[in-house]
Motif scaffolding. Structure first.
Motif, PDB file in Angstrom:
ATOM      1  N   VAL A  25       0.844  -1.198   0.000  1.00  0.00           N
ATOM      2  CA  VAL A  25       0.000   0.000   0.000  1.00  0.00           C
ATOM      3  C   VAL A  25       0.879   1.247   0.000  1.00  0.00           C
ATOM      4  O   VAL A  25       0.657   2.189  -0.777  1.00  0.00           O
ATOM      5  CB  VAL A  25      -0.945  -0.004   1.216  1.00  0.00           C
ATOM      6  CG1 VAL A  25      -1.701   1.321   1.332  1.00  0.00           C
ATOM      7  CG2 VAL A  25      -1.935  -1.168   1.122  1.00  0.00           C
ATOM      8  N   GLN A  26       1.886   1.252   0.842  1.00  0.00           N
ATOM      9  CA  GLN A  26       2.786   2.400   0.900  1.00  0.00           C
ATOM     10  C   GLN A  26       3.532   2.578  -0.418  1.00  0.00           C
ATOM     11  O   GLN A  26       3.708   3.714  -0.886  1.00  0.00           O
ATOM     12  CB  GLN A  26       3.774   2.211   2.058  1.00  0.00           C
ATOM     13  CG  GLN A  26       3.127   2.291   3.441  1.00  0.00           C
ATOM     14  CD  GLN A  26       4.089   1.936   4.552  1.00  0.00           C
ATOM     15  OE1 GLN A  26       4.944   1.057   4.406  1.00  0.00           O
ATOM     16  NE2 GLN A  26       3.958   2.617   5.686  1.00  0.00           N
ATOM     17  N   PHE A  27       3.975   1.477  -1.014  1.00  0.00           N
ATOM     18  CA  PHE A  27       4.697   1.547  -2.281  1.00  0.00           C
ATOM     19  C   PHE A  27       3.829   2.178  -3.367  1.00  0.00           C
ATOM     20  O   PHE A  27       4.272   3.070  -4.102  1.00  0.00           O
ATOM     21  CB  PHE A  27       5.144   0.154  -2.713  1.00  0.00           C
ATOM     22  CG  PHE A  27       5.592   0.079  -4.147  1.00  0.00           C
ATOM     23  CD1 PHE A  27       6.814   0.596  -4.537  1.00  0.00           C
ATOM     24  CD2 PHE A  27       4.772  -0.500  -5.117  1.00  0.00           C
ATOM     25  CE1 PHE A  27       7.224   0.538  -5.866  1.00  0.00           C
ATOM     26  CE2 PHE A  27       5.173  -0.560  -6.438  1.00  0.00           C
ATOM     27  CZ  PHE A  27       6.408  -0.035  -6.817  1.00  0.00           C
ATOM     28  N   LEU A  28       2.568   1.748  -3.477  1.00  0.00           N
ATOM     29  CA  LEU A  28       1.681   2.271  -4.511  1.00  0.00           C
ATOM     30  C   LEU A  28       1.342   3.736  -4.269  1.00  0.00           C
ATOM     31  O   LEU A  28       1.257   4.531  -5.208  1.00  0.00           O
ATOM     32  CB  LEU A  28       0.410   1.426  -4.588  1.00  0.00           C
ATOM     33  CG  LEU A  28       0.581   0.030  -5.197  1.00  0.00           C
ATOM     34  CD1 LEU A  28      -0.677  -0.810  -4.990  1.00  0.00           C
ATOM     35  CD2 LEU A  28       0.909   0.128  -6.686  1.00  0.00           C
ATOM     36  N   LEU A  29       1.152   4.101  -3.013  1.00  0.00           N
ATOM     37  CA  LEU A  29       0.873   5.505  -2.705  1.00  0.00           C
ATOM     38  C   LEU A  29       2.060   6.391  -3.076  1.00  0.00           C
ATOM     39  O   LEU A  29       1.899   7.471  -3.651  1.00  0.00           O
ATOM     40  CB  LEU A  29       0.534   5.658  -1.222  1.00  0.00           C
ATOM     41  CG  LEU A  29      -0.821   5.081  -0.783  1.00  0.00           C
ATOM     42  CD1 LEU A  29      -0.945   5.103   0.743  1.00  0.00           C
ATOM     43  CD2 LEU A  29      -1.972   5.851  -1.423  1.00  0.00           C
ATOM     44  N   GLN A  30       3.259   5.925  -2.763  1.00  0.00           N
ATOM     45  CA  GLN A  30       4.456   6.688  -3.111  1.00  0.00           C
ATOM     46  C   GLN A  30       4.653   6.755  -4.625  1.00  0.00           C
ATOM     47  O   GLN A  30       5.233   7.715  -5.141  1.00  0.00           O
ATOM     48  CB  GLN A  30       5.676   6.067  -2.439  1.00  0.00           C
ATOM     49  CG  GLN A  30       5.685   6.207  -0.930  1.00  0.00           C
ATOM     50  CD  GLN A  30       6.765   5.372  -0.267  1.00  0.00           C
ATOM     51  OE1 GLN A  30       7.535   4.667  -0.930  1.00  0.00           O
ATOM     52  NE2 GLN A  30       6.831   5.442   1.052  1.00  0.00           N
ATOM     53  N   ALA A  31       4.158   5.729  -5.337  1.00  0.00           N
ATOM     54  CA  ALA A  31       4.284   5.706  -6.799  1.00  0.00           C
ATOM     55  C   ALA A  31       3.213   6.548  -7.482  1.00  0.00           C
ATOM     56  O   ALA A  31       3.215   6.675  -8.709  1.00  0.00           O
ATOM     57  CB  ALA A  31       4.217   4.264  -7.309  1.00  0.00           C
ATOM     58  N   GLY A  32       2.279   7.104  -6.704  1.00  0.00           N
ATOM     59  CA  GLY A  32       1.291   8.021  -7.268  1.00  0.00           C
ATOM     60  C   GLY A  32      -0.109   7.461  -7.424  1.00  0.00           C
ATOM     61  O   GLY A  32      -0.928   8.048  -8.144  1.00  0.00           O
TER      62      GLY A  32
ATOM     63  N   SER B  92      -5.511   1.483   7.304  1.00  0.00           N
ATOM     64  CA  SER B  92      -6.435   2.630   7.308  1.00  0.00           C
ATOM     65  C   SER B  92      -5.699   3.905   7.692  1.00  0.00           C
ATOM     66  O   SER B  92      -5.898   4.967   7.077  1.00  0.00           O
ATOM     67  CB  SER B  92      -7.582   2.379   8.293  1.00  0.00           C
ATOM     68  OG  SER B  92      -8.365   1.272   7.897  1.00  0.00           O
ATOM     69  N   TYR B  93      -4.823   3.789   8.679  1.00  0.00           N
ATOM     70  CA  TYR B  93      -4.048   4.949   9.124  1.00  0.00           C
ATOM     71  C   TYR B  93      -3.123   5.430   8.003  1.00  0.00           C
ATOM     72  O   TYR B  93      -3.003   6.638   7.764  1.00  0.00           O
ATOM     73  CB  TYR B  93      -3.232   4.560  10.355  1.00  0.00           C
ATOM     74  CG  TYR B  93      -2.309   5.644  10.849  1.00  0.00           C
ATOM     75  CD1 TYR B  93      -2.808   6.836  11.358  1.00  0.00           C
ATOM     76  CD2 TYR B  93      -0.930   5.469  10.813  1.00  0.00           C
ATOM     77  CE1 TYR B  93      -1.961   7.840  11.817  1.00  0.00           C
ATOM     78  CE2 TYR B  93      -0.073   6.456  11.260  1.00  0.00           C
ATOM     79  CZ  TYR B  93      -0.591   7.640  11.771  1.00  0.00           C
ATOM     80  OH  TYR B  93       0.253   8.619  12.211  1.00  0.00           O
ATOM     81  N   THR B  94      -2.491   4.493   7.293  1.00  0.00           N
ATOM     82  CA  THR B  94      -1.604   4.847   6.180  1.00  0.00           C
ATOM     83  C   THR B  94      -2.375   5.576   5.090  1.00  0.00           C
ATOM     84  O   THR B  94      -1.904   6.571   4.530  1.00  0.00           O
ATOM     85  CB  THR B  94      -0.946   3.584   5.599  1.00  0.00           C
ATOM     86  OG1 THR B  94      -0.140   2.977   6.605  1.00  0.00           O
ATOM     87  CG2 THR B  94      -0.083   3.908   4.391  1.00  0.00           C
ATOM     88  N   LEU B  95      -3.571   5.086   4.773  1.00  0.00           N
ATOM     89  CA  LEU B  95      -4.396   5.722   3.738  1.00  0.00           C
ATOM     90  C   LEU B  95      -4.843   7.118   4.175  1.00  0.00           C
ATOM     91  O   LEU B  95      -4.829   8.064   3.373  1.00  0.00           O
ATOM     92  CB  LEU B  95      -5.611   4.853   3.432  1.00  0.00           C
ATOM     93  CG  LEU B  95      -5.327   3.517   2.741  1.00  0.00           C
ATOM     94  CD1 LEU B  95      -6.566   2.618   2.752  1.00  0.00           C
ATOM     95  CD2 LEU B  95      -4.860   3.748   1.306  1.00  0.00           C
TER      96      LEU B  95
ATOM     97  N   ALA C  35      -2.218   9.598   3.778  1.00  0.00           N
ATOM     98  CA  ALA C  35      -2.033   9.966   2.375  1.00  0.00           C
ATOM     99  C   ALA C  35      -3.176  10.828   1.847  1.00  0.00           C
ATOM    100  O   ALA C  35      -3.182  11.176   0.664  1.00  0.00           O
ATOM    101  CB  ALA C  35      -1.905   8.709   1.529  1.00  0.00           C
ATOM    102  N   GLY C  36      -4.146  11.148   2.702  1.00  0.00           N
ATOM    103  CA  GLY C  36      -5.215  12.059   2.308  1.00  0.00           C
ATOM    104  C   GLY C  36      -6.538  11.398   1.975  1.00  0.00           C
ATOM    105  O   GLY C  36      -7.422  12.055   1.398  1.00  0.00           O
ATOM    106  N   ALA C  37      -6.726  10.142   2.327  1.00  0.00           N
ATOM    107  CA  ALA C  37      -7.992   9.460   2.036  1.00  0.00           C
ATOM    108  C   ALA C  37      -9.145  10.146   2.766  1.00  0.00           C
ATOM    109  O   ALA C  37      -9.016  10.550   3.928  1.00  0.00           O
ATOM    110  CB  ALA C  37      -7.910   7.994   2.430  1.00  0.00           C
TER     111      ALA C  37
ATOM    112  N   LEU D  62      -4.005  11.808  13.497  1.00  0.00           N
ATOM    113  CA  LEU D  62      -5.016  10.778  13.415  1.00  0.00           C
ATOM    114  C   LEU D  62      -4.791   9.726  14.495  1.00  0.00           C
ATOM    115  O   LEU D  62      -3.654   9.458  14.884  1.00  0.00           O
ATOM    116  CB  LEU D  62      -4.965  10.086  12.046  1.00  0.00           C
ATOM    117  CG  LEU D  62      -5.158  10.990  10.821  1.00  0.00           C
ATOM    118  CD1 LEU D  62      -4.950  10.181   9.545  1.00  0.00           C
ATOM    119  CD2 LEU D  62      -6.541  11.592  10.830  1.00  0.00           C
ATOM    120  N   CYS D  63      -5.885   9.159  14.964  1.00  0.00           N
ATOM    121  CA  CYS D  63      -5.757   8.051  15.887  1.00  0.00           C
ATOM    122  C   CYS D  63      -5.239   6.833  15.162  1.00  0.00           C
ATOM    123  O   CYS D  63      -5.633   6.557  14.023  1.00  0.00           O
ATOM    124  CB  CYS D  63      -7.122   7.711  16.518  1.00  0.00           C
ATOM    125  SG  CYS D  63      -7.756   9.007  17.607  1.00  0.00           S
ATOM    126  N   ALA D  64      -4.365   6.078  15.786  1.00  0.00           N
ATOM    127  CA  ALA D  64      -3.838   4.850  15.196  1.00  0.00           C
ATOM    128  C   ALA D  64      -4.075   3.704  16.144  1.00  0.00           C
ATOM    129  O   ALA D  64      -4.648   3.873  17.213  1.00  0.00           O
ATOM    130  CB  ALA D  64      -2.349   5.018  14.908  1.00  0.00           C
TER     131      ALA D  64
END
Length: 341
Positions: A261-268, A294-297, A300-302, A338-340
């Motif tokens: 998930v982090q890789f794809l978000l960083q890739a745009g 959910s916290y990662t998303l 990233a601005g979800a 955000l709460c994690a």
């Protein structure tokens, strides 16, 4: 030799044909057909039946096009002179078994590089793209068996990289399913000789009969190097698969691999990409109770308040809605806290 076919059958018995047994019928080849290079002339009838394997002269590594001499020092098989073929010679070389396999298929199956080189030098380009009874080309089989040098040689001679087998898979789909990175690289970066076929890039958005493009398959296989290779060669990171409209980011959430998930978000990747039912990746993560993803998303601005077609927000689906609520009065570097987990 049966081990090679057995490995294929055990990996996916629905993907590869049973053409090995068809070698017995090679005895029906015309008597005047060309002999296999380096094959002894005595006992010609017996040798013809086993021309694709069981000969020490066929155990040479396949030369790699473009590799310099210091990098590749193995024995080389000189290409035969590609002169005009008689009708009987062409009939022999274009022989098709009861399983639909040509000599090119069989040379790949039995890892017979001398036979393959002979076929590549003598046969018309169209023969390389003949599909067997399972709609597999020799290129499909070379990828199945993880033979990158064979894949490179076939691509160089113009073998089609866009033909689909009975499951709608191209050779690149197969490479992603089997996680054969070297074969995928040969398919993506190889270019045919002048006059041997189109040099334009592959259509990486092409879907198989399950609606999956190559990037979707690589994501489901959790293979980040393969995903990176596809993106570098033009794969659409936000392409939707054909059944429910999931993007690679949706699929990465379903694998529960936060690193993907982090890789794809960083890739745009688009963080709020919608499925056909309106669900975003955050809907999927919240509904599955994947707090860290959910916290990662959210980082990233979800948007936690987007509605799907059932008028549900990610907050509605979360086990603890507070984990998705931003606190406007607490910020770090200008971003809401955000709460994690």
């Amino acid at each position: 030799m049966s081990g090679t076919r057995k490995d294929l059958a055990e990996s996916d018995d629905s993907q590869c044909d049973s053409g090995i047994e068809s070698l017995r019928s090679l005895r029906s080849l015309p008597e005047s057909g060309p002999e296999t290079p380096s094959a002894p002339k005595e006992n010609a009838e017996s040798e013809r039946a086993y021309s694709a394997y069981a000969s020490a002269s066929l155990a040479e590594p396949l030369p790699l096009p473009g590799v310099s001499e210091p990098e590749y020092s193995g024995p080389r098989s000189p290409l035969p002179h590609a002169g005009p073929l008689s009708a009987q010679q062409l009939e022999a070389l274009t022989y098709i078994s009861e399983d639909g396999d040509t000599l090119v298929h069989l040379a790949v199956i039995h890892e017979a590089p001398a036979m393959l080189l002979c076929c590549l030098a003598l046969l018309p380009q169209e023969v390389l793209d003949i599909q067997n009874n399972l709609y597999q080309t020799a290129l499909h089989l070379a990828v199945h068996l993880d033979q990158p040098s064979t894949v490179r040689a076939l691509v160089l001679k113009g073998a089609s990289r866009t033909l689909q087998d009975r499951h709608g898979d191209t050779a690149l789909h197969v490479a992603c399913q089997r996680q054969h990175l070297a074969c995928a690289r040969c398919l993506l970066e190889g270019r045919p000789e002048p006059g041997r076929g189109p040099a334009h890039p592959l259509d990486l958005q092409l879907q198989n009969w399950q609606g999956l493009a190559c990037l979707h398959i690589a994501t489901l296989q959790r293979n980040q190097p393969l995903m990176e290779l596809l993106l570098q060669n033009g794969a659409d990171i936000d392409a939707q698969e054909g059944t429910s409209g999931k993007t690679a980011l949706h699929l990465a959430v379903e694998t529960q691999e936060r690193g993907l998930v982090q890789f794809l978000l960083q890739a745009g990747a688009q963080v709020d990409a919608r499925m056909l039912n309106g669900c975003t990746p955050l809907h999927l993560a919240a509904g599955r109770g994947l707090g860290s993803i959910s916290y990662t998303l959210c980082q990233a601005g979800a948007d936690a308040l987007l509605l799907n077609v059932e008028d549900e927000t990610p907050q509605d689906l979360a086990e603890d809605p507070l984990t998705l609520l931003p606190f406007d009065d607490l910020k770090i570097s200008g971003k809401p806290l955000l709460c994690a987990d």
